[in-house]
Enzyme design. Structure first.
Site, PDB file in Angstrom:
ATOM      1  N   THR A 231      71.729 -18.637 -75.335  1.00 35.19           N
ATOM      2  CA  THR A 231      73.098 -18.123 -75.344  1.00 35.19           C
ATOM      3  C   THR A 231      73.610 -17.955 -76.770  1.00 35.19           C
ATOM      4  O   THR A 231      74.298 -16.973 -77.088  1.00 35.19           O
ATOM      5  CB  THR A 231      74.013 -19.068 -74.551  1.00 35.19           C
ATOM      6  OG1 THR A 231      73.584 -19.085 -73.180  1.00 35.19           O
ATOM      7  CG2 THR A 231      75.462 -18.616 -74.608  1.00 35.19           C
ATOM      8  N   GLY A 234      72.077 -14.872 -78.088  1.00 34.06           N
ATOM      9  CA  GLY A 234      72.609 -13.743 -77.342  1.00 34.06           C
ATOM     10  C   GLY A 234      73.971 -13.303 -77.852  1.00 34.06           C
ATOM     11  O   GLY A 234      74.269 -12.102 -77.918  1.00 34.06           O
ATOM     12  N   GLU A 251      70.132 -11.791 -70.969  1.00 36.09           N
ATOM     13  CA  GLU A 251      69.754 -12.849 -70.029  1.00 36.09           C
ATOM     14  C   GLU A 251      69.586 -14.099 -70.867  1.00 36.09           C
ATOM     15  O   GLU A 251      68.608 -14.257 -71.604  1.00 36.09           O
ATOM     16  CB  GLU A 251      68.460 -12.489 -69.302  1.00 36.09           C
ATOM     17  CG  GLU A 251      68.202 -13.348 -68.068  1.00 36.09           C
ATOM     18  CD  GLU A 251      67.348 -14.558 -68.359  1.00 36.09           C
ATOM     19  OE1 GLU A 251      67.950 -15.654 -68.491  1.00 36.09           O
ATOM     20  OE2 GLU A 251      66.133 -14.448 -68.450  1.00 36.09           O
ATOM     21  N   CYS A 261      66.461 -31.142 -53.079  1.00 34.30           N
ATOM     22  CA  CYS A 261      65.100 -31.598 -53.418  1.00 34.30           C
ATOM     23  C   CYS A 261      64.224 -30.603 -54.154  1.00 34.30           C
ATOM     24  O   CYS A 261      63.249 -30.109 -53.606  1.00 34.30           O
ATOM     25  CB  CYS A 261      64.385 -32.027 -52.162  1.00 34.30           C
ATOM     26  SG  CYS A 261      64.168 -30.696 -50.989  1.00 34.30           S
TER      27      CYS A 261
END
Length: 456
Positions: A231, A234, A251, A261
């Protein structure tokens, strides 16, 4: 053709690919094999002149490539994918050497790249007829933007290179791949192999240091950036691209929550089964062999690079000092070299601890206890990230209800990390901007153009 191409691609020397030619640079650097800490082969350190030359070649190639019929582009991409599969063993071995991925998983990534190339190439993006009557015809078409830069991270260097190449090319764009400095080798070979199938300048690749990314994202000749990575980076890409209003698909980082689980970044288990589940999880984890990915029996390879390895070690130190309990693991294994971390499970750390809040990128799993649905949903959503999440339950109504309350770009039920190149995915919050994959992902490589015709 696949056999002949396999014999022509050598994996002992590595080059930039610019304008259909293999080029080197005055300065080179070497990545590191994370299992041995030994240097891999030298790779180029691109200059700003290399960037200018690659962009110029991509712009020139775009004129012809964008006018090439989609069916012909599709055939070229699929033939290229077949050649990648013919080189499966060489690509997988190189991936293990540069990334650390266990050999069987490395082969799966190569085959995944082949599949994604073909699946995306076979998607259709037709014109959309919005209106057609006696007086007016309105059509929306999707036209390529021009030169695309694909910025690929170190965690899936082959799969994510292919996942950027295929949509860029099938929509008529040209592309320059910029691999991570940690894992440049397979991406350079992908671009080298591509020269046997595409006109010069359609697919290029540049290796470099930290200066290369800003040169590419800020270049006025680049029209579109598709980035996968952290991030923090980005945001820098977006800032750089804003100066020339480039199209950007990001992304970014994630901190995926699994409720009930499954192992990923955070695991929430209901209090009624917590103790029994934790014991079963520990027993399963004991079976995982840690080691060099070149060993066929290895299940977990090394951390890919020293920076991430040291980050994980600091996390483990913080967990130990916080008083949280290691159920298993907690220390690097005793080995002479390599960035190895034993599989580690942490019992109920504080929700504000780094191991819960941050993305680990390593075999360290916090397991957390929950009591009510509202509580666990709120805790799972309490993150700046929103990439993926999963719910595990036999009750369909519960699955539908909980999955729709999770703040993530993709939510799985009774599975995690299933990926399909025909299915669009986009991160929420600070996990990204825009959509990748599927027909919606193709549109991210295009400009929308409306043709409005008044017939009378």
């Amino acid at each position: 053709m696949g056999s002949a191409i396999r014999n022509e691609i050598e994996f002992d020397s590595f080059f930039n690919v610019i304008g259909g030619k293999l080029t080197t640079t005055a300065v080179t650097r070497s990545g590191v094999n994370p299992a041995t800490e030994l240097a891999n082969a030298p790779v180029p350190v691109s200059t700003e002149d290399d960037v200018d030359l690659a962009v110029a070649n991509a712009k020139e190639a775009f004129k012809q490539w964008s006018a090439t019929p989609t069916s012909k582009r599709r055939d070229m991409i699929c033939a290229f994918a077949d050649a990648m599969e013919a080189n499966l063993s060489s690509f997988a071995k190189m991936l293990t050497t540069e990334q650390g991925r266990p050999s069987m998983v490395a082969k799966e990534e190569v085959l995944g790249g082949v599949y994604w190339l073909k699946a995306i190439a076979n998607l259709e993006l037709p014109d959309e007829l919005l209106k057609d009557d006696d007086s007016v015809s309105v059509v929306v078409r999707y036209v390529p933007t021009g030169v695309t830069v694909g910025i690929v991270p170190w965690n899936f260097p082959i799969l994510l290179s292919c996942a950027k190449i295929a949509p860029a090319l099938i929509t008529g764009n040209t592309i320059i791949i910029k691999p991570s400095p940690y894992t440049p080798y397979c991406a350079l070979k992908i671009a080298e192999l591509a020269q046997h199938f595409f006109p010069p300048g359609v697919i290029q690749a540049l290796s470099g240091d930290d200066a290369l990314g800003p040169w590419l994202t800020g270049h006025p000749g680049v029209s579109n950036i598709h980035f996968t990575g952290s991030t923090v980076t980005g945001k820098k890409v977006m800032e750089s691209a804003s100066k020339t209003l480039k199209r950007v698909i990001l992304e970014c980082g994630g901190n995926d929550a699994a409720i009930i689980c499954f192992i990923l970044k955070r695991l929430y288990v209901h209090e009624s089964i917590y103790a029994a589940f934790l014991e079963e999880l520990v027993q399963a984890t004991k079976q995982f062999k840690v080691g060099n990915g070149a060993d066929e029996t290895t299940y977990i390879g090394p951390i890919q690079n020293e920076m991430q390895y040291e980050k994980l070690r600091r996390m483990l130190h913080d967990i130990e000092n916080s008083g949280s309990r290691f159920v298993i693991g907690g220390q690097p294994p005793s080995s002479a070299s390599g960035y190895f971390i034993d599989p580690t499970i942490v019992d109920c750390p504080d929700d504000e601890s780094r191991i819960v809040v941050e993305e680990q990128f390593g075999p360290v799993l916090p397991v957390l206890k929950w009591a009510t649905e509202d509580e666990v949903i709120n805790r799972a959503n309490d993150s700046i990230y929103g990439l993926g999440a999963s719910v595990w339950t036999a009750d369909v109504d519960t699955a539908n209800r909980m999955s729709r309350r999770l703040e993530a770009g993709i939510v799985w039920v009774n599975t995690h990390f299933d990926a399909d190149p025909t299915v669009p995915v986009g991160g929420h919050k600070q996990s990204g901007m825009g959509v990748e994959f599927g027909v919606a992902g193709l549109k991210g490589f295009c400009n929308s153009q409306t043709i409005f015709i008044r017939k009378q």
